[in-house]
Design an enzyme around this catalytic site. Structure first.
Site, PDB file in Angstrom:
ATOM      1  N   ARG A 283      -4.045 -38.175 -32.427  1.00  0.00           N
ATOM      2  CA  ARG A 283      -4.695 -37.979 -31.136  1.00  0.00           C
ATOM      3  C   ARG A 283      -4.864 -36.495 -30.849  1.00  0.00           C
ATOM      4  O   ARG A 283      -4.177 -35.647 -31.432  1.00  0.00           O
ATOM      5  CB  ARG A 283      -3.901 -38.664 -30.023  1.00  0.00           C
ATOM      6  CG  ARG A 283      -2.576 -38.024 -29.689  1.00  0.00           C
ATOM      7  CD  ARG A 283      -1.789 -38.878 -28.696  1.00  0.00           C
ATOM      8  NE  ARG A 283      -0.568 -38.191 -28.255  1.00  0.00           N
ATOM      9  CZ  ARG A 283      -0.499 -37.427 -27.178  1.00  0.00           C
ATOM     10  NH1 ARG A 283      -1.569 -37.234 -26.417  1.00  0.00           N
ATOM     11  NH2 ARG A 283       0.627 -36.833 -26.835  1.00  0.00           N
TER      12      ARG A 283
ATOM     13  N   ASN B 119      -2.550 -31.513 -35.111  1.00  0.00           N
ATOM     14  CA  ASN B 119      -2.919 -32.239 -36.322  1.00  0.00           C
ATOM     15  C   ASN B 119      -3.880 -31.464 -37.212  1.00  0.00           C
ATOM     16  O   ASN B 119      -3.984 -31.758 -38.403  1.00  0.00           O
ATOM     17  CB  ASN B 119      -3.537 -33.588 -35.948  1.00  0.00           C
ATOM     18  CG  ASN B 119      -2.524 -34.537 -35.349  1.00  0.00           C
ATOM     19  OD1 ASN B 119      -1.613 -34.989 -36.021  1.00  0.00           O
ATOM     20  ND2 ASN B 119      -2.675 -34.834 -34.058  1.00  0.00           N
TER      21      ASN B 119
ATOM     22  N   ARG C  53     -10.309 -43.990 -31.644  1.00  0.00           N
ATOM     23  CA  ARG C  53      -9.130 -44.455 -30.926  1.00  0.00           C
ATOM     24  C   ARG C  53      -9.435 -44.551 -29.435  1.00  0.00           C
ATOM     25  O   ARG C  53     -10.097 -43.685 -28.865  1.00  0.00           O
ATOM     26  CB  ARG C  53      -7.984 -43.476 -31.176  1.00  0.00           C
ATOM     27  CG  ARG C  53      -6.610 -43.952 -30.773  1.00  0.00           C
ATOM     28  CD  ARG C  53      -5.581 -42.996 -31.334  1.00  0.00           C
ATOM     29  NE  ARG C  53      -4.243 -43.275 -30.857  1.00  0.00           N
ATOM     30  CZ  ARG C  53      -3.174 -42.582 -31.201  1.00  0.00           C
ATOM     31  NH1 ARG C  53      -3.303 -41.570 -32.048  1.00  0.00           N
ATOM     32  NH2 ARG C  53      -1.981 -42.889 -30.721  1.00  0.00           N
TER      33      ARG C  53
ATOM     34  N   SER D 206       3.246 -45.542 -30.646  1.00  0.00           N
ATOM     35  CA  SER D 206       2.425 -45.580 -31.856  1.00  0.00           C
ATOM     36  C   SER D 206       1.966 -46.988 -32.198  1.00  0.00           C
ATOM     37  O   SER D 206       0.858 -47.181 -32.718  1.00  0.00           O
ATOM     38  CB  SER D 206       3.199 -44.993 -33.041  1.00  0.00           C
ATOM     39  OG  SER D 206       3.476 -43.624 -32.852  1.00  0.00           O
TER      40      SER D 206
ATOM     41  N   GLN E 187       2.495 -40.040 -41.102  1.00  0.00           N
ATOM     42  CA  GLN E 187       2.590 -39.062 -40.022  1.00  0.00           C
ATOM     43  C   GLN E 187       1.998 -37.730 -40.464  1.00  0.00           C
ATOM     44  O   GLN E 187       2.533 -37.067 -41.349  1.00  0.00           O
ATOM     45  CB  GLN E 187       4.057 -38.872 -39.637  1.00  0.00           C
ATOM     46  CG  GLN E 187       4.308 -37.853 -38.542  1.00  0.00           C
ATOM     47  CD  GLN E 187       3.919 -38.387 -37.184  1.00  0.00           C
ATOM     48  OE1 GLN E 187       2.739 -38.449 -36.834  1.00  0.00           O
ATOM     49  NE2 GLN E 187       4.910 -38.767 -36.407  1.00  0.00           N
TER      50      GLN E 187
ATOM     51  N   ARG F 170      38.949 -36.523 -37.592  1.00  0.00           N
ATOM     52  CA  ARG F 170      37.614 -35.982 -37.869  1.00  0.00           C
ATOM     53  C   ARG F 170      37.315 -36.026 -39.374  1.00  0.00           C
ATOM     54  O   ARG F 170      38.081 -35.484 -40.170  1.00  0.00           O
ATOM     55  CB  ARG F 170      37.520 -34.539 -37.382  1.00  0.00           C
ATOM     56  CG  ARG F 170      37.545 -34.374 -35.870  1.00  0.00           C
ATOM     57  CD  ARG F 170      37.563 -32.904 -35.485  1.00  0.00           C
ATOM     58  NE  ARG F 170      36.349 -32.221 -35.973  1.00  0.00           N
ATOM     59  CZ  ARG F 170      35.236 -32.131 -35.264  1.00  0.00           C
ATOM     60  NH1 ARG F 170      35.159 -32.687 -34.060  1.00  0.00           N
ATOM     61  NH2 ARG F 170      34.213 -31.482 -35.740  1.00  0.00           N
TER      62      ARG F 170
END
Length: 237
Positions: A27, A37, A85, A96, A117, A172
Site C-alpha cells: 500500500r 515499498n 487494492r 493483511s 513481505q 535465569r
C-alpha cells in the site's frame, strides 16, 4: 490431468502440482517511511527485491496489490501483475488478511498463496523455495511461515508488579542452555487456500522456516533502511 502428469514425472509431493501464486501487499500509505515499498536498498527498490526473489525461487505468478500509482509502476517495471487494492484494505487499520482475501476471491484458481513481505529485503530465494516444498514434507502442513530465534528474557509490568514471562527469574537460563523462542519475522507466509478462506493465514497445523537475525530485518523506519544498506555495503547479508 495435472496430477497424473505430476505422478508420471515422479514428483512425490502434490505441492509442486498445486497452483501457487505470490502476492506482495504494497500500500502507499505507510507512515514511518513514506512510500517505503519503493525505497532503495542496495540500489534496488524493496518491491523490486521481493519480485526478483520470487522469480529466482521459481515462481512466476506474481502479483503486486497496491492502491498507489507509483508502486504500480514499479511493479510493472519488473514485469509483474498489478492488482488494484481497494481503499478499505489499504487503510492503516486493515489487517493483511483483508488484502489477501480480497485478492484470492478474484483468483479462484489458486491452491497455495505465498504472501511475500516487500519490507523484508534479505529473503533468500533458496529458503523461499525450500519453505514452499516444506508444505508437504515430512508430512502435509496447511501453512509455513518465517520466524527468527530470540533469546530475550521477557517481562510484563502492571500495577501488581513485574512478572517474568518465559523464564524462572530464580533460575535465569544461560543462552547456551536453552533453545530460545521463535518470533514471527513477517518475511513470508505460505498458506493453503482452505486456511485463507477461513479468515487467517495460520492454524494449528503449521510449520516454520527459521531465518537468521539479518535475514529477518524488517524495514519500518529510516533507521532500518540505513541499517539494511550498511549490511549490504559490509557484505553481511
Amino acid at each position: 490431468m495435472m496430477l497424473i502428469l505430476c505422478i508420471f514425472i515422479g514428483l512425490a509431493s502434490p505441492v509442486f502440482c498445486d497452483k501457487t501464486a505470490v502476492l506482495i501487499l504494497a500500500r502507499g500509505g505507510s507512515k514511518g517511511v513514506r512510500l517505503k515499498n519503493i525505497r532503495n536498498v542496495g540500489g534496488i527498490s524493496l518491491l523490486g527485491r521481493s519480485i526478483l526473489t520470487a522469480k529466482l525461487a521459481g515462481f512466476h505468478d506474481i502479483t503486486v496489490s497496491t492502491d498507489h500509482p507509483l508502486i504500480a509502476l514499479e511493479g510493472l517495471k519488473y514485469n509483474t501483475t498489478v492488482f488494484k487494492r481497494s481503499y478499505v484494505t489499504s487503510t492503516d487499520w486493515a489487517p493483511s488478511i483483508w488484502g489477501v482475501a480480497e485478492f484470492i476471491e478474484k483468483r479462484q484458481d489458486i491452491d497455495i498463496l505465498i504472501l511475500l513481505q516487500a519490507t523484508s529485503p534479505f529473503i533468500n530465494f533458496k529458503y523461499l523455495r525450500s519453505a514452499h516444498a516444506k508444505l508437504n514434507f515430512p508430512i502435509p502442513f496447511d501453512c509455513v511461515f518465517s520466524v527468527t530465534r530470540s533469546y530475550k528474557l521477557r517481562w510484563s509490568y502492571s500495577n501488581s508488579g513485574t512478572h517474568s514471562l518465559n523464564f524462572d527469574y530464580k533460575k535465569r537460563p544461560r543462552r547456551q542452555d536453552w533453545n530460545g523462542e521463535f518470533i514471527e519475522s513477517g518475511a513470508f507466509y505460505i498458506s493453503r487456500r482452505g486456511v485463507i478462506v477461513k479468515g487467517t493465514l495460520q492454524n494449528n497445523n503449521c510449520t516454520v522456516w527459521e531465518l537468521s537475525q539479518a535475514e529477518s530485518l524488517e524495514i519500518d523506519t529510516e533507521y532500518d533502511l540505513h541499517l539494511a544498506n550498511i549490511l549490504i555495503i559490509n557484505k553481511l547479508v
